[in-house]
Design a protein around this motif. Sequence first.
Motif, PDB file in Angstrom:
ATOM      1  N   HIS A   1      -0.985   7.317   0.140  1.00 13.71           N
ATOM      2  CA  HIS A   1      -1.286   6.062  -0.060  1.00 13.71           C
ATOM      3  C   HIS A   1      -1.868   5.534   1.130  1.00 13.71           C
ATOM      4  O   HIS A   1      -2.869   4.651   0.895  1.00 13.71           O
TER       5      HIS A   1
ATOM      6  N   ASP B   1      -5.617   6.165   0.870  1.00 12.27           N
ATOM      7  CA  ASP B   1      -6.226   5.883  -0.206  1.00 12.27           C
ATOM      8  C   ASP B   1      -6.591   4.417   0.346  1.00 12.27           C
ATOM      9  O   ASP B   1      -7.549   3.608   0.140  1.00 12.27           O
ATOM     10  N   HIS B   2      -5.395   3.474   0.960  1.00 15.39           N
ATOM     11  CA  HIS B   2      -5.774   2.178   1.353  1.00 15.39           C
ATOM     12  C   HIS B   2      -6.756   1.999   2.459  1.00 15.39           C
ATOM     13  O   HIS B   2      -7.630   1.021   2.316  1.00 15.39           O
TER      14      HIS B   2
ATOM     15  N   TRP C   1       0.763  -1.223   0.012  1.00 10.30           N
ATOM     16  CA  TRP C   1       0.165   0.034  -0.041  1.00 10.30           C
ATOM     17  C   TRP C   1       0.727   1.239  -0.002  1.00 10.30           C
ATOM     18  O   TRP C   1       0.358   2.397  -0.076  1.00 10.30           O
ATOM     19  N   LEU C   2       2.145   1.062   0.167  1.00 16.79           N
ATOM     20  CA  LEU C   2       3.144   2.284   0.181  1.00 16.79           C
ATOM     21  C   LEU C   2       3.723   2.497  -1.415  1.00 16.79           C
ATOM     22  O   LEU C   2       3.807   1.341  -2.031  1.00 16.79           O
ATOM     23  N   PRO C   3       4.102   3.489  -1.686  1.00 15.30           N
ATOM     24  CA  PRO C   3       4.906   3.653  -2.991  1.00 15.30           C
ATOM     25  C   PRO C   3       5.886   2.913  -3.693  1.00 15.30           C
ATOM     26  O   PRO C   3       6.840   2.492  -2.390  1.00 15.30           O
TER      27      PRO C   3
ATOM     28  N   ASN D   1       3.529  11.740  -0.299  1.00 14.91           N
ATOM     29  CA  ASN D   1       2.852  10.674  -1.002  1.00 14.91           C
ATOM     30  C   ASN D   1       2.533   9.488  -0.101  1.00 14.91           C
ATOM     31  O   ASN D   1       1.513   8.618  -0.291  1.00 14.91           O
ATOM     32  N   ASN D   2       3.486   9.106   0.988  1.00 12.76           N
ATOM     33  CA  ASN D   2       2.942   7.955   1.764  1.00 12.76           C
ATOM     34  C   ASN D   2       1.580   8.251   2.526  1.00 12.76           C
ATOM     35  O   ASN D   2       0.841   7.242   2.646  1.00 12.76           O
TER      36      ASN D   2
END
Length: 124
Positions: free
Chosen positions: A104, A107-108, A69-71, A100-101
């Motif tokens: 993410h 979103d997760h 789930w992380l970039p 970004n983290n």
Amino acid sequence: VLNKINSVLQHFGHTLVETKWMEHRDFVKYCSDSLDLGLQVSMCETFNLVAADYVTADIPLVVSPEIDWLPKEIQAMPTDISDIVSKIEYALANKQTRNNNKQHLSDHNHKAVDDWKNFLEDYS
């Protein structure tokens, strides 16, 4: 075992920091105030609550591909030290990675809630 760990760390000029159990909010603040980098290069954890805590604390982070789930830019192969070091350098050098983290993680979490709602609707 703890004495051995301390001995190895001292040999390399480092110190093991131990704390008592903390409430979650206090733990996240402690991490934010005390850590330069989070390293969760797990071979089997798929969510990894500590990784989520590091994201919440705004700490640069490196994980394994298991924590998908992380970039990808911060996902390192857990058996490849060169890849881990490369991802550490990237995470520390790129401040945008922290934002970004957070995106993410958000979103997760939204997807997980939607998945649970769909599951409950299907089996209600």
